[in-house]
Design a protein around this motif. Sequence first.
Motif, PDB file in Angstrom:
ATOM      1  N   THR A 117       3.792   6.565  -5.785  1.00 15.59           N
ATOM      2  CA  THR A 117       5.225   6.374  -5.948  1.00 15.59           C
ATOM      3  C   THR A 117       5.585   6.844  -7.353  1.00 15.59           C
ATOM      4  OG1 THR A 117       5.252   4.471  -4.466  1.00 15.59           O
ATOM      5  CG2 THR A 117       7.132   4.737  -5.942  1.00 15.59           C
TER       6      THR A 117
ATOM      7  N   ALA B 215       0.849  -1.189   0.000  1.00  9.59           N
ATOM      8  CA  ALA B 215       0.000   0.000   0.000  1.00  9.59           C
ATOM      9  C   ALA B 215       0.885   1.240   0.000  1.00  9.59           C
ATOM     10  CB  ALA B 215      -0.900  -0.001   1.231  1.00  9.59           C
ATOM     11  N   GLN B 216       0.557   2.179  -0.871  1.00  9.20           N
ATOM     12  CA  GLN B 216       1.295   3.444  -0.899  1.00  9.20           C
ATOM     13  C   GLN B 216       0.734   4.341   0.218  1.00  9.20           C
ATOM     14  OE1 GLN B 216       0.564   1.855  -3.846  1.00  9.20           O
ATOM     15  NE2 GLN B 216       2.721   1.440  -4.219  1.00  9.20           N
ATOM     16  N   GLU B 217       1.489   4.494   1.276  1.00 11.88           N
ATOM     17  CA  GLU B 217       1.024   5.272   2.428  1.00 11.88           C
ATOM     18  C   GLU B 217       1.610   6.673   2.455  1.00 11.88           C
ATOM     19  OE1 GLU B 217       2.097   2.783   5.689  1.00 11.88           O
ATOM     20  OE2 GLU B 217       0.388   1.424   5.398  1.00 11.88           O
ATOM     21  N   LYS B 218       2.593   6.925   1.620  1.00 10.81           N
ATOM     22  CA  LYS B 218       3.199   8.251   1.529  1.00 10.81           C
ATOM     23  C   LYS B 218       3.788   8.410   0.140  1.00 10.81           C
ATOM     24  CE  LYS B 218       7.475   6.455   3.527  1.00 10.81           C
ATOM     25  NZ  LYS B 218       8.442   6.560   4.642  1.00 10.81           N
ATOM     26  N   ASN B 219       3.965   9.636  -0.273  1.00 10.39           N
ATOM     27  CA  ASN B 219       4.591   9.898  -1.566  1.00 10.39           C
ATOM     28  C   ASN B 219       6.061   9.502  -1.509  1.00 10.39           C
ATOM     29  OD1 ASN B 219       2.357  10.904  -2.885  1.00 10.39           O
ATOM     30  ND2 ASN B 219       2.757  13.015  -2.287  1.00 10.39           N
ATOM     31  N   GLN B 220       6.482   8.783  -2.542  1.00  8.33           N
ATOM     32  CA  GLN B 220       7.874   8.379  -2.644  1.00  8.33           C
ATOM     33  C   GLN B 220       8.368   8.621  -4.066  1.00  8.33           C
ATOM     34  OE1 GLN B 220       7.263   4.231  -1.001  1.00  8.33           O
ATOM     35  NE2 GLN B 220       9.157   4.756   0.084  1.00  8.33           N
TER      36      GLN B 220
ATOM     37  N   ARG C  42       0.263   3.437  -8.098  1.00  4.22           N
ATOM     38  CA  ARG C  42      -0.519   3.377  -6.868  1.00  4.22           C
ATOM     39  C   ARG C  42      -1.370   2.119  -6.873  1.00  4.22           C
ATOM     40  NH1 ARG C  42      -2.684   5.364  -2.492  1.00  4.22           N
ATOM     41  NH2 ARG C  42      -4.893   5.014  -2.084  1.00  4.22           N
TER      42      ARG C  42
ATOM     43  N   LYS D 140      -4.155  11.153  -3.285  1.00  6.28           N
ATOM     44  CA  LYS D 140      -3.667   9.934  -2.619  1.00  6.28           C
ATOM     45  C   LYS D 140      -2.156   9.853  -2.786  1.00  6.28           C
ATOM     46  CE  LYS D 140      -7.751   8.082  -1.574  1.00  6.28           C
ATOM     47  NZ  LYS D 140      -8.681   9.116  -2.049  1.00  6.28           N
ATOM     48  N   PRO D 141      -1.482   9.089  -1.941  1.00  9.57           N
ATOM     49  CA  PRO D 141      -0.034   8.921  -2.097  1.00  9.57           C
ATOM     50  C   PRO D 141       0.299   8.124  -3.359  1.00  9.57           C
ATOM     51  CG  PRO D 141      -0.774   8.280   0.108  1.00  9.57           C
ATOM     52  CD  PRO D 141      -1.996   8.424  -0.733  1.00  9.57           C
TER      53      PRO D 141
ATOM     54  N   THR E 100      -4.449  -0.024  -5.243  1.00 10.72           N
ATOM     55  CA  THR E 100      -5.687   0.432  -4.585  1.00 10.72           C
ATOM     56  C   THR E 100      -6.387  -0.720  -3.863  1.00 10.72           C
ATOM     57  OG1 THR E 100      -6.955   0.194  -6.649  1.00 10.72           O
ATOM     58  CG2 THR E 100      -5.965   2.338  -6.214  1.00 10.72           C
TER      59      THR E 100
END
Length: 979
Positions: free
Chosen positions: A947, A768-773, A790, A944-945, A792
């Motif tokens: 990558t 899960a993408q929990e933060k921008n990377q 991302r 949403k976050p 989902t």
Amino acid sequence: MKTPKLLLGLLLSFSLNILFAQTKFEWKTGTSGGYTYRYVTNDPMKARFYKLKNGLTVILSENHKEPRIQTLIPTRAGSNTDPRTNTGLAHYLEHMLFKGTDKFGSLDWAKEKPLLDKIDDLYEQYNKTTDSTKRKAIYKEIDRVSGEAANFAIANEYDKLMASMGAQGTNAFTSFEQTVYTEDIPSNAIDRFLTVQAERFRHPILRIFHTELEAVYEEKNRGLDNDGRKVFENYYNALFPTHNYGQQTTIGTVEHLKNPSLIEIRKFYDKYYVPNNMAIIFAGDFNSDVLIKKIDEKFAYMQPKPVEEYNPAPEKPLTAVQTREVFGPTPENVTIAYRLPGAVDEKNKVLATLTDEIMSNSAAGLIDLNLNKQQKILGGSSTVQAQKDYSVWVLSGRPKQGQTLDQVKDLLLSQVEILKKGQFDERLIKSIVNNYKLNQIQGLENNNSRAYPLLSSFIISKGENWLSNVSSLDAMSKITKKDIVDFANKYLLENYVVIYKRKGKDESIKKVEKPAITPVETNRDKQSEFLKTVNDMPMADIKPVWLDFKKDIKKGKVGKAEVLYVQNTDNELFRLGFRFKMGTYHNKLLSLAAQYLQFLGTDKYTAEQLSQEFYSVASSYNIQSSGEYTTLRLSGLQENFNKSLALVEHVLKNCKADEAALTALKERIIKSRADSKLNKGAIMQGLMNYAQYGAKNPFNNQLSNEELKAVKSEDLLKILHELLSYEHTVIYYGPQLLAAFEANLPKVHPIPASFIPFPEKIDFKQIAQEKNQVFFADYDMVQSEISWVRNTVPYNPAQTPTIDVFNNYFGGGMASIVFQTIRESKALAYSTYAYYNTPSKKGEKYSLVGYIGSQADKLNDAVAAMNELLNNIPDAEKTLEVAKKNMKKTYDTERITQDGIIYSFLSAQEHGIEYDERQKTYDAIDSIHFSDLKKFADENLANKPYTYCIVASEKQVKPDDLKKYGEFKKLTLEELFGY
């Protein structure tokens, strides 16, 4: 890469000489529906060649397999006919033929025209100005006036017109001798299509020019990053010191790209886009008598003009070997190119084709057996590039670890010497002819396979050589070994070009710099009266055909193995598959074992003899191992089914260890791995897998180099010997009845009484993408490439209709929101898209994947543009309407046939459903509104976050600048590739 052309061997059991002695090919004249046409007797495509009163050539080939038509509209003008002072002009014009006329693409032509005239004048000033400060000032004015003119333009209205009628494959291409406009249309869209095309070529307007020019700049910069293109341009330049093949490229020089002239582009159009220099080619589902009348009525307005063809003086013979070097970040390779007579010379064309196939046919050619099979190089091939004035024969090879490019060159040239000495089996010629006959039969089912040979005939000779094309198999059957040896010794002398592609920095690259461009209005929800008129034209009703898995697939049983069966009622070809629920997630050695097998002999045959045996019985096989499945596929003629399958069984059960072959294979794999790390596409794939699954992912699920070196032959032989003892589903598409197939299969493929259990599987879980990377990989190139990733929610079949509509509206195709905004309005990319990807099976998650390939200095603007769209999906009612119409008309005419039915069923099984998912989408399309898409995007994508996966040069893009997008991590190639 050379396309495998000889997939099957002997087609007929009787003499080709007898067959051809009974066949007569000649031009005849026919009259039907009030029109006269020419045709060639015994033409399997039954092509009709019409010449209308204004000189327009119309070529028609009917094929009623599915209710669709492949259309091509070519002009016999390309980069050869570009003025030397304005190279790239034909290609420019190709782009502009999508911008409309005074009747479509404009909201108010009377107000738009004066502004476009002013832009014309400004470009002429710009071209004549050398002072850089003054040039910037003029370009700023071009940008300002262009923005004002864009207020009256409707971007991509052509694409909307085509999408609304259900067209697919809207595109065009330009090469040396042609510019071709392509569409794949439903058969009930003929009236709309002809109306649009007749208007399109009536009076094209060069609107929204400076943003489209920027797209061409991007295309040029992509070419500067393409080492293969640079190799191509170099050997053409060396082979043709005077001919335009070698003296000007299709996309043009940087200097000419920076100084375009709209006046010169119009002159080019007026000179070459005339009916006596153009054709309309249709292949598909139509009535020729009805169609020709409609084409005549729509295009009668076109007036012929004398056309002066490009007719240069003959090139002088090359009397010495020429050597060039190309530098770039991709793996090293060597290319050898010979100049041959042009494709107009039919006998030499046939001889060149046979010569090429004897050298490399992906099965039993000299390079195939002597170099590839014996692993003397990493990989080699040959191909003929046929043009009107001259053809080019190209040999290419990649070095093994520790091998020099000169050594690869010498090995390739050694095969040329074998050819020139006639040290090959003359029976190979007959096999080649038979394979071409077989491929011709297969090609009759495909509209593309019909249309493109007709296109080639028109470009080379205005269709006059179609007789020799149709009779080419007859001509090939009469060629002797002596003919080929004589041909080789005449043309394959010390007169070739060698291009060494070396790894290193290309100091010659001169990037096309980004001009200052203000985003222009696209008026995406506006419509011209012409569009409304076209969309109001009636279309005959075509009902969609859905798969009914219970009726369309027959299920059987052979021992403990399930059989999935679809009958081939068209011809005598079969395709057989053994599908194992076991892949590289179960055993990393599976794919290695499949590679090893191709180099192994048995107690009865050497590896080379096995290749020749399969070739002689008209069959080919391969084993493909992916994450969760391994599939053995065998194809060929039904009459040789038992012998072909018996050979596969023999190979798998009796293959013997060959330590030298394994050592060579390991060395080649390690070299291929090193080469993969030089491939920007592979690097991006690694980044995206890392973003979706984390550090341990399907992409880097590989043996390390040390683990690879430790693999033993017995480990791989055990896998091969036991493969058919694992549970597998039998997939059969062929002419044999199911009962007969079930009775026959055990004779050559005995099913074990009990199966070996599958090994335990590795499960890769999407993160899960929990933060921008930001995941970054450094690569030496002019452009930058950015992908958004991302994950989902898990697959839910109830969401399929909304997702399909969203993809068509938002990110797929030239009429989509993403393309219109990022390329057409903001001129930030040549290529861009965004898709909400459906997982391959139930339980896995969807993922959003977006992409922009842009100049490095546009990266920040590109990221901002995509983020804006993802966070706030624009409401464009007309665009949504077009997307929905296109989907429905595509479904109306889409036909899933042959073994595609079986693989659709298997895909449905993976998703936990028992029906054709397309039908659910089709029934729901009309009820899906923008509010549904907005809700979907807000829940899954907006704010949403993500990558960000970025491949770029650190010299062009500073890593510190990327940290504003999220937590930054520069990944090593070892982390990405797993070795």
